[in-house]
Design a protein around this motif. Structure first.
Motif, mmCIF file in Angstrom:
data_model
loop_
_atom_site.group_PDB
_atom_site.id
_atom_site.type_symbol
_atom_site.label_atom_id
_atom_site.label_comp_id
_atom_site.label_asym_id
_atom_site.label_seq_id
_atom_site.Cartn_x
_atom_site.Cartn_y
_atom_site.Cartn_z
ATOM 1 N N GLU A 108 95.912 17.392 -38.594
ATOM 2 C CA GLU A 108 95.494 16.714 -37.360
ATOM 3 C C GLU A 108 95.865 15.229 -37.411
ATOM 4 O O GLU A 108 96.301 14.664 -36.408
ATOM 5 C CB GLU A 108 93.988 16.846 -37.157
ATOM 6 N N LYS A 109 95.705 14.601 -38.567
ATOM 7 C CA LYS A 109 96.001 13.172 -38.708
ATOM 8 C C LYS A 109 97.500 12.894 -38.663
ATOM 9 O O LYS A 109 97.920 11.791 -38.341
ATOM 10 C CB LYS A 109 95.423 12.630 -40.020
ATOM 11 N N ILE B 41 97.932 18.391 -33.363
ATOM 12 C CA ILE B 41 96.953 19.477 -33.251
ATOM 13 C C ILE B 41 95.531 18.924 -33.352
ATOM 14 O O ILE B 41 95.305 17.846 -33.890
ATOM 15 C CB ILE B 41 97.148 20.587 -34.307
ATOM 16 N N ALA B 42 94.601 19.691 -32.851
ATOM 17 C CA ALA B 42 93.186 19.345 -32.984
ATOM 18 C C ALA B 42 92.632 20.072 -34.204
ATOM 19 O O ALA B 42 93.044 21.189 -34.524
ATOM 20 C CB ALA B 42 92.424 19.757 -31.731
ATOM 21 N N ASP B 43 91.707 19.437 -34.879
ATOM 22 C CA ASP B 43 91.094 20.015 -36.066
ATOM 23 C C ASP B 43 90.111 21.113 -35.673
ATOM 24 O O ASP B 43 89.748 21.262 -34.509
ATOM 25 C CB ASP B 43 90.373 18.909 -36.858
ATOM 26 N N ASP C 289 94.063 21.855 -42.073
ATOM 27 C CA ASP C 289 94.158 21.469 -40.663
ATOM 28 C C ASP C 289 93.609 20.072 -40.399
ATOM 29 O O ASP C 289 94.055 19.396 -39.474
ATOM 30 C CB ASP C 289 93.424 22.481 -39.780
ATOM 31 N N SER C 290 92.651 19.607 -41.200
ATOM 32 C CA SER C 290 92.103 18.262 -41.010
ATOM 33 C C SER C 290 93.161 17.203 -41.309
ATOM 34 O O SER C 290 93.263 16.196 -40.607
ATOM 35 C CB SER C 290 90.879 18.044 -41.901
#
Length: 170
Positions: free
Chosen positions: A61-62, A66-68, A57-58
């Motif tokens: 996000e980039k 989406i938010a991490d 997810d990190s």
């Protein structure tokens, strides 16, 4: 199943009615580069293996909207992980997560141990992230079906690469 990206890329793709290649079929051929994932102490990970690329997810996000999570996720190849001596597991990964309590993941990082050295790209602000196709392959169906936002963003990212999930959130 072992991870065989080159063989999967060389194989005849399954083409869907809309002209897109089936990611589900491709993933069956390629496998998952991720062997294991678990939480470790974030500061110890940075000390032991500085500069690991963002994964999960990190990384997503980039590459998307989406938010991490409240913790960062990193990828490391099994040979580098073994050579480092590794770190103690602090928590295991569960879907659905064991707790949504504020502070539950404070000071932790999620480390994904991959069968290969994760191929990386540099994105905004110099962040290293795993390459998009490898990132998509590293998500399990369990995680994808648990988290609709991840499924949608992975689907959007894959469409840019010419792939589509046969089974995805609408």
């Amino acid at each position: 199943m072992s991870f065989t990206l080159e063989k999967a890329q060389a194989a005849e793709p399954k083409v869907l009615a809309n002209g897109m290649k089936s990611f589900d079929h491709f993933r069956q051929l390629a496998g998952n580069p991720k062997l294991d994932e678990f939480f470790v102490d974030a500061s110890e990970l940075e000390r032991l293996l500085p500069g690991l690329p963002l994964a999960g997810d990190s990384a997503l996000e980039k590459l998307s909207m989406i938010a991490d999570n409240s913790y960062k996720t990193y990828a490391v190849g099994i040979s580098e992980w073994n050579a480092s001596g590794g770190l103690d597991r602090k928590r295991e990964v569960e879907y659905p997560p064991a707790s949504h309590k504020i502070g539950y993941y404070d000071g932790l990082a999620l480390v994904e141990v991959w069968v290969i050295n994760p191929p990386v790209v540099t994105v905004m602000h110099g962040d290293l992230v795993v390459e998009s196709l490898h990132l998509a392959l590293s998500y399990t169906d369990e995680k994808r079906f648990y988290d609709e936002r991840v499924s949608l963003e992975l689907g959007n990212m894959l469409e840019e690469l010419g792939y589509e999930f046969e089974n995805r959130w609408s």
